[in-house]
Write a protein that holds these residues in place. Structure first.
Motif, PDB file in Angstrom:
ATOM      1  N   VAL A 245       0.859  -1.177   0.000  1.00  0.00           N
ATOM      2  CA  VAL A 245       0.000   0.000   0.000  1.00  0.00           C
ATOM      3  C   VAL A 245       0.894   1.225   0.000  1.00  0.00           C
ATOM      4  O   VAL A 245       1.930   1.263   0.686  1.00  0.00           O
ATOM      5  N   ASP A 246       0.537   2.234  -0.781  1.00  0.00           N
ATOM      6  CA  ASP A 246       1.340   3.456  -0.878  1.00  0.00           C
ATOM      7  C   ASP A 246       1.607   4.034   0.508  1.00  0.00           C
ATOM      8  O   ASP A 246       0.688   4.211   1.323  1.00  0.00           O
ATOM      9  N   GLY A 247       2.879   4.346   0.767  1.00  0.00           N
ATOM     10  CA  GLY A 247       3.250   4.945   2.033  1.00  0.00           C
ATOM     11  C   GLY A 247       3.568   3.939   3.128  1.00  0.00           C
ATOM     12  O   GLY A 247       3.922   4.329   4.239  1.00  0.00           O
ATOM     13  N   HIS A 248       3.426   2.636   2.837  1.00  0.00           N
ATOM     14  CA  HIS A 248       3.706   1.600   3.828  1.00  0.00           C
ATOM     15  C   HIS A 248       4.729   0.625   3.246  1.00  0.00           C
ATOM     16  O   HIS A 248       4.645   0.212   2.091  1.00  0.00           O
ATOM     17  N   ALA A 249       5.692   0.248   4.087  1.00  0.00           N
ATOM     18  CA  ALA A 249       6.747  -0.661   3.629  1.00  0.00           C
ATOM     19  C   ALA A 249       6.328  -2.122   3.723  1.00  0.00           C
ATOM     20  O   ALA A 249       6.871  -2.968   3.018  1.00  0.00           O
ATOM     21  N   ASP A 250       5.371  -2.422   4.609  1.00  0.00           N
ATOM     22  CA  ASP A 250       4.964  -3.814   4.811  1.00  0.00           C
ATOM     23  C   ASP A 250       4.252  -4.362   3.580  1.00  0.00           C
ATOM     24  O   ASP A 250       3.505  -3.648   2.892  1.00  0.00           O
ATOM     25  N   ILE A 251       4.474  -5.628   3.325  1.00  0.00           N
ATOM     26  CA  ILE A 251       3.804  -6.312   2.226  1.00  0.00           C
ATOM     27  C   ILE A 251       2.487  -6.900   2.719  1.00  0.00           C
ATOM     28  O   ILE A 251       2.444  -7.585   3.742  1.00  0.00           O
ATOM     29  N   VAL A 252       1.410  -6.619   2.010  1.00  0.00           N
ATOM     30  CA  VAL A 252       0.109  -7.222   2.303  1.00  0.00           C
ATOM     31  C   VAL A 252       0.038  -8.541   1.535  1.00  0.00           C
ATOM     32  O   VAL A 252       0.291  -8.578   0.327  1.00  0.00           O
ATOM     33  N   ARG A 253      -0.315  -9.602   2.224  1.00  0.00           N
ATOM     34  CA  ARG A 253      -0.313 -10.934   1.622  1.00  0.00           C
ATOM     35  C   ARG A 253      -1.699 -11.531   1.731  1.00  0.00           C
ATOM     36  O   ARG A 253      -2.221 -11.735   2.827  1.00  0.00           O
ATOM     37  N   LEU A 254      -2.304 -11.795   0.592  1.00  0.00           N
ATOM     38  CA  LEU A 254      -3.648 -12.343   0.541  1.00  0.00           C
ATOM     39  C   LEU A 254      -3.611 -13.746  -0.045  1.00  0.00           C
ATOM     40  O   LEU A 254      -2.759 -14.063  -0.875  1.00  0.00           O
ATOM     41  N   ILE A 255      -4.562 -14.574   0.387  1.00  0.00           N
ATOM     42  CA  ILE A 255      -4.782 -15.854  -0.285  1.00  0.00           C
ATOM     43  C   ILE A 255      -6.245 -15.903  -0.700  1.00  0.00           C
ATOM     44  O   ILE A 255      -7.125 -15.332  -0.035  1.00  0.00           O
ATOM     45  N   THR A 256      -6.513 -16.586  -1.781  1.00  0.00           N
ATOM     46  CA  THR A 256      -7.873 -16.671  -2.290  1.00  0.00           C
ATOM     47  C   THR A 256      -8.106 -18.022  -2.948  1.00  0.00           C
ATOM     48  O   THR A 256      -7.169 -18.695  -3.393  1.00  0.00           O
ATOM     49  N   SER A 257      -9.371 -18.391  -3.009  1.00  0.00           N
ATOM     50  CA  SER A 257      -9.767 -19.609  -3.718  1.00  0.00           C
ATOM     51  C   SER A 257     -10.050 -19.331  -5.192  1.00  0.00           C
ATOM     52  O   SER A 257     -10.303 -20.252  -5.962  1.00  0.00           O
ATOM     53  N   LEU A 258     -10.011 -18.053  -5.589  1.00  0.00           N
ATOM     54  CA  LEU A 258     -10.251 -17.659  -6.977  1.00  0.00           C
ATOM     55  C   LEU A 258      -8.922 -17.763  -7.720  1.00  0.00           C
ATOM     56  O   LEU A 258      -8.118 -16.823  -7.718  1.00  0.00           O
ATOM     57  N   THR A 259      -8.682 -18.881  -8.342  1.00  0.00           N
ATOM     58  CA  THR A 259      -7.367 -19.177  -8.907  1.00  0.00           C
ATOM     59  C   THR A 259      -7.192 -18.772 -10.368  1.00  0.00           C
ATOM     60  O   THR A 259      -6.088 -18.844 -10.891  1.00  0.00           O
ATOM     61  N   ASP A 260      -8.255 -18.337 -11.030  1.00  0.00           N
ATOM     62  CA  ASP A 260      -8.167 -17.969 -12.451  1.00  0.00           C
ATOM     63  C   ASP A 260      -7.724 -16.513 -12.589  1.00  0.00           C
ATOM     64  O   ASP A 260      -8.508 -15.594 -12.290  1.00  0.00           O
ATOM     65  N   PRO A 261      -6.486 -16.235 -13.036  1.00  0.00           N
ATOM     66  CA  PRO A 261      -6.005 -14.849 -13.108  1.00  0.00           C
ATOM     67  C   PRO A 261      -6.684 -14.021 -14.195  1.00  0.00           C
ATOM     68  O   PRO A 261      -6.688 -12.787 -14.118  1.00  0.00           O
TER      69      PRO A 261
END
Length: 382
Positions: A245-261
């Motif tokens: 997210v802009d202004g933040h150094a931390d990485i946001v990590r998401l997982i999802t069951s929606l596997t079709d890119p």
């Protein structure tokens, strides 16, 4: 509903079970008023009611005890329904958010035993607190299901009792505190799609990198789980999306069951996850604007549960009114004032021509544009 849960009277009472349901709802609609004042407000809304002699706080308390709390829970489940429109869907999926909140309850011995409070056993702090875990529709802020637990109970454990409106055609957003592999499999078996944040140390076994930068990974049960004697959940293949997210150094990590890119691009899912915070606005509407007091009023655990479900019913009814106003004015429920709608509902209840708690409403339905309260009109688009 009263008959269905076995709470109908064996003898005729002045404070019937049906009336008590309306009284409890009015009690939550006017949280600053005491019992007798709430009763007076209900009487104002129906001048045809005969004078009630001998009704006092004790008799109203006993009426609530006779009613119990399961009536309000079943009534909430009967009225709670999605309010969002088709254009609120995310690629055909209804977007829901899962989270929990704490509500302070009176510091009685029974409430303390049932719900618990913060601090240690030797040095407890503050009021006992009931934990409410809920599922809400992000577009309309309608609460669709809720479970009540105690302060010491984990949100993850309490959330396992949620089942209404979660299933095929829904996408459930949740934070990392509600993670559980067995819970993931259970929701997927119901047809629910999932999008949730997760810790960086999980789902590290990369299986395939996708064109949009996301990747498929295998996630397994914790080998050092403390749940002795339980069968560990099988591994799951998930899609991992990482971004900053802009202004933040931390990485946001998401997982999802929606596997079709191609059907569900990573950028769209990352933007969609921000809508999880809509449920925090729902809790604010209930706790700050509707409840209007820092502590619930019920001195017993059954009374607390009854009161919480009544608050959820009042909130859903108010949101339903907002949704109807938004449809009439071709706006969205998110852009209308919840507080203003709550004032309209309160004025309607105490209006001499309002809905009677003792007689069924048989008149014609309000017609759009004339009978609908005009004070709910949403602001014009910018």
């Amino acid at each position: 509903m009263v008959d269905e849960v076995g709470r109908s009277e064996k003898r005729r009472r002045l404070l019937s079970a049906r009336f008590t349901v309306y009284f409890v709802l009015a009690m939550c609609l006017f949280p600053q008023a005491d019992y007798l004042e709430v009763l007076r407000l209900v009487k104002t809304g129906d001048p045809g009611l005969r004078p009630w002699t001998g009704v006092n706080k004790s008799s109203l308390t006993r009426a609530r005890q006779r009613l119990g709390w399961t009536v309000m829970r079943e009534l909430f489940r009967a009225v709670a329904r999605p309010l969002g429109r088709k254009d609120d869907l995310f690629r055909g999926l209804r977007v829901l958010a899962l989270d929990g909140t704490l509500l302070a309850v009176p510091d009685s011995a029974a409430n303390n035993d049932a719900f618990g409070k913060s601090g240690s056993q030797r040095s407890p702090m503050g009021y006992p607190q009931a934990r409410v875990v809920a599922v809400a529709e992000c577009s309309s802020h309608a609460v669709l299901d809720a479970v009540i637990g105690g302060f010491k109970e984990s949100e993850r454990i309490v959330s396992d009792a949620l089942h209404t409106h979660v299933g095929s055609g829904t996408l459930l957003l949740a934070d990392r505190g509600l993670w559980g592999l067995a819970r993931w499999h259970r929701l997927r078996d119901q047809g629910t799609h999932l999008l949730r944040r997760i810790e960086r140390r999980k789902a590290r076994r990369v299986q395939d990198v996708l064109p949009d930068g996301s990747y498929l990974a295998r996630i397994e049960a914790n080998k050092h789980s403390k749940a002795a004697g339980t069968v560990k959940a099988p591994p799951a293949l998930v899609r991992v999306i990482e971004y900053r997210v802009d202004g933040h150094a931390d990485i946001v990590r998401l997982i999802t069951s929606l596997t079709d890119p191609e059907k569900y691009p990573a950028a769209e899912l990352a933007a969609l996850y921000a809508r999880r915070w809509e449920i925090e606005l729902v809790f604010d509407e209930i706790k700050t604007h509707q409840r209007g007091r820092p502590v619930l009023r019920s001195q017993t655990p059954d009374g607390v549960r009854q009161e919480i479900y009544a608050h959820l019913i009042v909130h859903h009814a108010t949101r339903d009114l907002l949704d109807e106003a938004a449809r009439l004015h071709r706006s969205t429920a998110e852009r209308t004032s919840f507080t203003r709608a709550l004032h309209v509902v309160r004025r309607t209840v105490i209006s001499p021509s309002g809905f009677s708690p003792l007689r069924p409403h048989t008149g014609p339905a309000p017609r759009a544009g004339r009978d609908r309260p005009q004070s709910v009109t949403p602001p014009p688009p910018p």
